[in-house]
Structure formats: structure tokens, C-alpha cells
Design an enzyme around this catalytic site. Structure first.
Site, short mmCIF file in Angstrom:
data_model
loop_
_atom_site.label_atom_id
_atom_site.label_comp_id
_atom_site.label_asym_id
_atom_site.label_seq_id
_atom_site.Cartn_x
_atom_site.Cartn_y
_atom_site.Cartn_z
N TYR A 489 0.84 -1.20 0.00
CA TYR A 489 0.00 0.00 0.00
C TYR A 489 0.88 1.25 0.00
O TYR A 489 0.98 1.96 -0.97
CB TYR A 489 -0.95 0.00 1.20
CG TYR A 489 -1.97 1.11 1.13
CD1 TYR A 489 -3.06 1.01 0.26
CD2 TYR A 489 -1.83 2.26 1.89
CE1 TYR A 489 -3.99 2.03 0.17
CE2 TYR A 489 -2.76 3.29 1.82
CZ TYR A 489 -3.84 3.17 0.96
OH TYR A 489 -4.76 4.19 0.86
N SER A 569 -6.22 0.89 -4.62
CA SER A 569 -6.37 2.31 -4.35
C SER A 569 -5.00 2.98 -4.45
O SER A 569 -4.38 2.96 -5.52
CB SER A 569 -7.00 2.50 -2.96
OG SER A 569 -7.54 3.79 -2.83
N ASP A 653 -17.32 3.47 -8.85
CA ASP A 653 -16.34 3.93 -7.86
C ASP A 653 -16.28 5.45 -7.90
O ASP A 653 -15.78 6.04 -8.85
CB ASP A 653 -14.97 3.34 -8.18
CG ASP A 653 -13.95 3.55 -7.06
OD1 ASP A 653 -14.19 4.45 -6.22
OD2 ASP A 653 -12.95 2.84 -7.02
N HIS A 688 -15.80 1.37 -4.69
CA HIS A 688 -14.38 1.27 -4.34
C HIS A 688 -14.06 -0.03 -3.60
O HIS A 688 -12.90 -0.40 -3.46
CB HIS A 688 -13.99 2.47 -3.49
CG HIS A 688 -12.52 2.71 -3.40
ND1 HIS A 688 -11.73 2.90 -4.52
CD2 HIS A 688 -11.67 2.77 -2.34
CE1 HIS A 688 -10.48 3.10 -4.14
NE2 HIS A 688 -10.41 3.01 -2.83
#
Length: 721
Positions: A489, A569, A653, A688
Site C-alpha cells: 500500500y 487504491s 467507484d 471502491h
């Protein structure tokens, strides 16, 4: 991130005019031979350009930003047809789906919580698309309170939040339709479950914080012009809704003026109803904090923290004594106390001082529980309200905990313990004795005894030591032949601590290695670790991830031919950047709902709020050039051979708009000259990720794992088991 703010949200501008592109009936096709024959739709290239500090940048696929156009809809349909034609040819795809469905099909129960005369809990019988809310009365009778599976036929309308009035007699719950961040709030009588008034609509990035039984505070933006899924939203407002009144009469408490304009605003009422705290932020890092005395109707807002140099939130209060959690002057966070009569920063007193480890805090049952991250592993200490340490809390093992939070009059607190190979078990904790007892043991069909995790520290490009936890079957040979999923991430102060998921469990059961590095940009080592991966330091994040992959290869866990990179993301940006910088490192790339157009991300929905982490192309020539240098959409090179890529996104999204993924897929399909497929899987009526029905999640991961293994050259699953 912030207590009242939903992390990560992007926005889309209007696309170019329709006359700039051909109609969908005239779209040509391009054929490339891969493992199977793939015919990609040839995405129309427009002539849109934009100038940044003297540099003209082409944006040929800007028309795909128009999520309302028939041409975009047709493009999505054609891409999905190509992708699913390919996926259907993978021989063991259905076998993976069947096994994942079997593993998922067990009863899951949450920790209980008391509201009024009832004890509530969430439960999923196994394969239900959404968790059901149950309650038990004093006589032990249990019934369904809310069943989100009845909200829509296909399970795509989910329960986003649930909040009760102070005496538990009234409940307000928010629903999300199709995964959207725009919510509706429904108010019901908790006893009869009857709806009390028309639902509140157009609510976004909001909590529901009750003031007694009279009403509640919530937050939203004015509905934007244009597409509600992509148009920019940047003035958040805090409202108060008095029960029995129309939403149009709701009072704006904060955010209605130019002076009070912020992108993220939230309100929280203290448990005793004495104070309202208001958080206001322009970015996902740093907030102002204000206080209003609710015992005095004429009281004015008092500034607690007047700038956005730090993150500060209210933990609790005892009368006028306030307990705040802050990283002001303490990058790893501390707890301070101050009196509400003079709450400004100069009057703060240390209550729990900063240490070398990152702190997060919960309260309940008259106790304060301080959790520390020690190299991403949990350690918990108990304090009283005078600041005295009561004990170290004995945890069940090495891993992560969540919970340790409840009402002040509770007798028991609950927490969940987990790690990458141990399904989450709920424990009941007695703050008086310090004893933990098993409340709910996981019923997952997974034998943890067959697996193990190892934490290593590897060296990144600039010499920084980075921790990584690697999980695999016991006895696995380090022969460089193991299918490996490297997940990352690296942003927004988010910490990746060990946690169990059924999807990861299936990967392990299939013989895969699962590796998670705690790369810079995250919060594992506090604000300094976060800042080391932001703006002009963002390349550190990519370098850390690349070094993790190289370590796994060098140590024999895997090889480039058996390595897959995955992230969602901000993690989708991570994968997109690394695969365009080092396409040789991996065999498979799996960017999910990614932020991929770094020159325009801030023009979509609330994306400008991410500027603390990214900077924007409008900030300066240097910032533009830095972003342009790694933006995945702008760094796909003609003639390059890219890894097998499966981009995943949702057509609804409204946080990281799908145009990011659409543009990236179009660039890859047009420019890749290697043999590997470049596909995009677009989930329809999905957002999302939050609230995604179980059925869709199972289908998606079956496709992801099937695609990954197939492109690693694995002919049948028995080859790796």
C-alpha cells in the site's frame, strides 16, 4: 487516518466533447496473440492536450472520464467481453471459485455491543452477501434487527453504518447503493423497527453522532453539477438534524462560509452530551479542532487546534477534563489532557507520553487501552484515568488486535486477535482482572497449524531497513519456484499489520507465498515514516516495493516468473508505478481501483484532499515534473513488454474514479508489444470496495487467482499443491 474522515476519495472532470471521437459503431479492433488469442477493442485516441509549465501533455483518452456517456458504457461492455472470454478459458477457474465458496461458507459473528435494553451483534451465516444485525433481549430471545440482504435483490445495497440514540430507543443507519460513497440515512424506532421520517439523502463521508434522543450530526457536500460519481466536491459541511423536521431545515453547524471551507468536516458528541467536537481538514493529513459547549445554547465555537499542522482528535472527557490524542510535537502520537475552559494547545499536558512506537488508543469500562505497533506487531497497555499504568495486557500471540473500545459503563471489553494465518478470534477482556477469555472462536475451514509467518528486514535502495512478513506452508522449499503474491500500500499513514482473510487463506492453501512489506508512506513507524513516502519522496515507496520483490527472489522464495504484485487504491498506484518502472521484476501485475493518472487525480470528487501525500501538477514546475515522471498512465512506453496485467475497478467507484483504470488499460493495450495479456475487469454496479456483496467478491478473487496462476505457467493446480 482521521477519526471522522473516510480515507481516500478522488474526482472526475467532464470529458471532451463527443464530436472529438468516433461513434462506438466505428471502433476498430487490434489482435495480439498471447496464451490464447486476444482481440482488444481499439480505444479511440482523441487530440486533447494540456499544458503544464510549458510542457504539453497529451491526454488522448480523456473522453473515458465521462462516466455518463454511451460511448464509455459501450467501451466498458466491450472490455469486459474480452476479459471474460479470456478468463473463461482458464481450466481451473471454476475449481478455485468452488473452493473459495466452500472456505467462505462458515458462520461469522461480531463482538456484541449494548444499546438500551438489547445486546446487538452482526452475523453472516456463511455466503450471505451482507452481514445481518441481530439483537438479544434480557430474557435471551434473539431476533433479526436489520437485514441488509433485503435492501436490494442483487445484494449491492449495503449497510454502511449504524448509530443509536443515547438511550438506544432510536436508530439511524446509512445505506450505500452500488458501492457509492453517497449515502442515505434512515431513522427508525429501535423497538418497533418502523421508519420514523423520510430518509436523509445525499450524505457523504459522514458519521452519525447523536445528541441525546433529539437528533444527530452528520456531514455532506452540496450535490455537484454534472456526474455525482465524478464531479469535484471540496466544501464539506456539518449539519444537525432534529428528529421530526425536514432535511431541508437542517442547520449548518460548520462549513457553510468561505472562511470555514474545508474538504473534510466531521462532528462528534461526547458520551455525556456535554460537548461537540468539530474536525476540519483540507487534506487527509492534519486537522483543525473546535469545541462547542452543548450545555449552553448560546455558546460559541472555541478553537482547540487552529491549524492543520497535526492530527488531533478527542478520546474522552471526564467533566470538563478533556483527553486528546495528537501527533503535535509527537510523530508517534501521545495522549494529552486539558480543561475545556481553556483547551488551546499551549495548555496541553502530557498524559501518555510519546514513545518510540506508534500509539493508538481506545476507552471503555473505565479503562484506557494504549496499543503500540512494534515493527507492525501489537502490544497493549492498560491505564487508568489518572494516567497510571495498570498492566501490560497479555495477548494470545504475535499479531494484530482490534477493538478494546466501549461505553464507560460497560463491564467487559472485546477485542479480536489475528495474524496472516490465524483466523480472527474474539476475546472478552475484563479490565478489573486483566484476563482474556475466548468469546467467539473462528469457524473458518482452515488449518493454521500447517502455516507459518516469518518477519524479515530487507534493505531498500537508499539503505533504509524495511520490515516484511512472509507467510507460507510449513516445509516449503526455497527453490525459487513458489507462486508469490507481494501485496503493498505505502501511503496515507495507513499501517499494514498482520490480519487473516479467507481470500489470502486460499492463496496459501494453493501453495502460494503471501508477502506484505511495511513500506514507507505507511504509518508503521509514525509520521516520519509516512512523510518519507509523500510528494517528492514518493519514489521511496516504489523503491521499497521493488526491493521487497528482489529480496523474495534473491532468497529463493520465488522468481520473476512466479511473482505477482497486487495493491488497491493508493496500492494500485504502487503496482502501476512499479510495473512501468520495472516490468522485468514480475510476471503478473494486479492494480486494483488505482490512482493512476497523477496529473488529474485532484480534479475528481474529493481527490484534491490527497495532495498532502501526492502534491499536485499545479503546485510547481518541479512537482509537475516529479508526478509526470512516475504517473502510470503517462509512463507506459511504446514497444515495451509488460507483465500479464489484470486491472480491476468498479463502474460506480466515486472515490478513485474508474477513468484512472480505463486510461491505464487503454495505454497498455495500445503500446505493449510483449506476449502477456493486458486486461481490465470492470465490476458493474460496484464502487471502491466497501459493501461489495460476497458473491461478487468470490467471483473477483477466483478470476484474479486464476489469471495469476495461469500466467505463471501453471497448467493445473496440483502442480503447486
Amino acid at each position: 487516518m482521521k477519526q471522522w474522515i473516510t480515507l481516500l476519495s478522488v474526482a472526475v472532470l467532464a470529458a471532451c466533447s463527443p464530436q472529438q471521437k468516433s461513434s462506438t459503431n466505428e471502433v476498430a479492433e487490434k489482435t495480439t496473440t498471447v496464451n490464447t488469442q486476444i482481440t482488444y477493442p481499439l480505444t479511440f485516441r482523441g487530440n486533447v492536450t494540456e499544458e503544464y509549465f510549458g510542457t504539453v501533455v497529451a491526454d488522448p483518452y480523456r473522453w473515458l472520464e465521462d462516466d455518463r456517456s454511451e460511448d464509455t458504457e459501450a467501451w466498458v461492455k466491450r472490455q469486459n467481453e474480452v476479459t471474460f472470454d479470456y478468463l473463461e478459458q482458464i481450466p481451473y477457474r471454476e475449481k478455485i471459485e468452488d473452493r473459495l465458496s466452500t472456505m467462505w461458507n462458515y458462520e461469522k459473528v461480531s463482538a456484541p455491543f449494548k444499546e438500551g435494553d438489547y445486546t446487538y451483534f452482526y452475523k453472516n451465516d456463511g455466503l450471505q452477501n451482507q452481514y445481518v444485525v441481530y439483537r438479544t433481549d434480557a430474557q435471551g430471545n434473539t431476533e433479526v434487527f436489520l437485514d441488509p440482504n433485503t435492501f436490494s435483490e442483487d445484494g449491492t445495497t449495503s449497510l454502511a453504518s449504524l448509530s443509536f440514540s443515547k438511550d438506544g430507543s432510536i436508530a439511524a443507519y446509512a445505506i450505500s447503493e452500488g458501492g457509492s460513497d453517497w449515502r442515505k440515512i434512515v431513522v427508525i424506532d429501535a423497538e418497533t423497527k418502523e421508519q420514523l421520517e423520510p430518509e436523509l439523502v445525499d450524505v457523504k463521508f459522514s458519521g452519525i453522532s447523536w445528541y441525546g434522543n433529539e437528533g444527530f450530526y452528520y456531514s455532506s457536500y452540496d450535490k455537484p453539477d454534472g456526474s455525482e460519481l465524478s464531479a469535484k466536491t471540496d466544501q464539506h459541511k456539518l449539519y444537525y438534524h432534529e428528529l421530526g423536521t425536514a432535511q431541508t431545515d437542517d442547520q449548518v453547524i460548520f462549513g457553510g462560509t468561505e472562511e470555514q471551507k474545508h474538504r473534510y468536516v466531521g462532528g462528534q458528541v461526547t458520551e455525556d452530551d456535554n460537548y461537540l467536537f468539530i474536525s476540519a481538514a483540507v487534506s487527509t493529513s492534519g486537522n483543525k479542532l473546535f469545541l462547542k459547549d452543548l450545555s449552553d445554547p448560546n455558546s460559541q465555537l472555541v478553537t482547540v487546534q487552529g491549524n492543520t499542522d497535526a492530527d488531533t482528535s478527542v478520546l474522552d472527557n471526564k467533566g470538563s477534563k478533556l483527553y486528546l490524542v495528537t501527533d503535535l510535537g509527537a510523530p508517534n502520537k501521545r495522549v494529552v489532557t486539558v480543561d475545556a475552559s481553556a483547551p488551546q494547545t499551549e495548555n496541553w499536558q502530557n498524559f501518555i507520553a510519546e514513545t518510540e512506537h506508534v500509539l493508538s488508543v481506545g476507552t471503555g469500562a473505565g479503562a484506557i487501552l494504549a496499543e503500540y505497533m512494534v515493527d507492525a506487531i501489537a502490544k497493549v497497555e492498560q491505564y487508568d484515568y489518572d494516567g497510571n499504568k495498570v498492566r501490560d495486557v497479555a495477548l494470545p500471540g504475535v499479531g494484530s488486535v482490534s477493538g478494546f473500545d466501549g461505553k464507560d459503563d460497560a463491564e467487559t471489553l472485546y477485542y479480536t486477535f489475528t495474524n496472516y494465518y490465524t483466523p480472527g478470534t474474539i476475546y472478552a477482556y475484563d479490565p478489573q482482572s486483566g484476563e482474556s477469555t475466548v468469546y467467539e472462536k473462528s469457524k473458518a475451514d482452515f488449518n493454521s497449524d500447517n502455516y507459518e509467518s516469518k518477519q524479515v528486514f530487507y534493505t531498500s535502495k537508499d539503505g533504509t531497513k524495511v520490515p516484511m512478513i512472509i507467510t507460507y506452508k510449513k516445509g516449503m522449499e526455497l527453490d525459487g519456484n513458489n507462486p508469490t503474491m507481494l501485496y503493498g500500500y505505502g501511503g496515507f499513514n495507513v499501517s499494514r499489520t498482520p490480519s487473516f482473510s479467507i481470500t489470502n487463506a486460499l492463496w496459501l492453501e494453493l501453495g502460494g507465498v503471501y508477502a506484505v512489506p511495511n513500506i514507507r508512506g505507511g504509518g508503521e513507524y509514525g509520521k516520519e515514516w509516512h512523510d518519507a513516502g509523500t510528494q517528492m519522496n514518493k519514489q521511496n515507496v516504489f523503491d521499497d516495493f521493488i526491493a521487497a520483490g528482489e529480496y523474495l527472489i534473491d532468497q529463493g522464495y520465488t522468481s520473476s516468473e512466479r511473482l505477482a504484485l497486487r495493491g488497491g487504491s493508493n496500492g494500485g498506484l504502487l503496482v502501476g508505478a512499479v510495473m512501468t518502472q520495472r516490468p522485468d521484476l514480475m510476471q503478473v501485475a494486479l492494480p486494483a481501483v488505482g490512482v493512476l493518472d497523477m496529473l488529474r487525480y485532484h480534479t475528481f470528487t474529493a481527490g484534491a484532499g490527497w495532495a498532502y501525500d501526492y502534491g499536485t501538477a499545479e503546485d510547481s514546475k518541479a512537482m509537475f515534473e516529479y508526478l509526470y515522471g512516475y504517473s502510470p498512465v503517462h509512463n507506459v512506453k511504446q514497444g515495451e513488454s509488460y507483465p500479464a496485467t489484470l486491472i480491476t475497478t468498479g463502474d460506480h467507484d466515486d472515490r478513485v474514479v474508474p477513468a484512472h483504470s480505463f486510461k491505464f488499460a487503454a495505454e497498455l493495450q495500445a503500446k505493449n508489444t510483449g506476449p502477456n495479456p493486458q486486461l481490465i475487469r470492470i465490476e458493474t454496479n460496484a464502487g471502491h470496495g466497501a459493501g461489495t456483496p460476497v458473491s461478487k467478491t468470490i467471483e473477483q478473487y477466483s478470476d484474479i487467482y486464476g489469471f495469476t496462476l495461469y500466467n505463471m505457467g501453471i497448467k493445473q493446480l496440483s502442480d503447486i499443491q
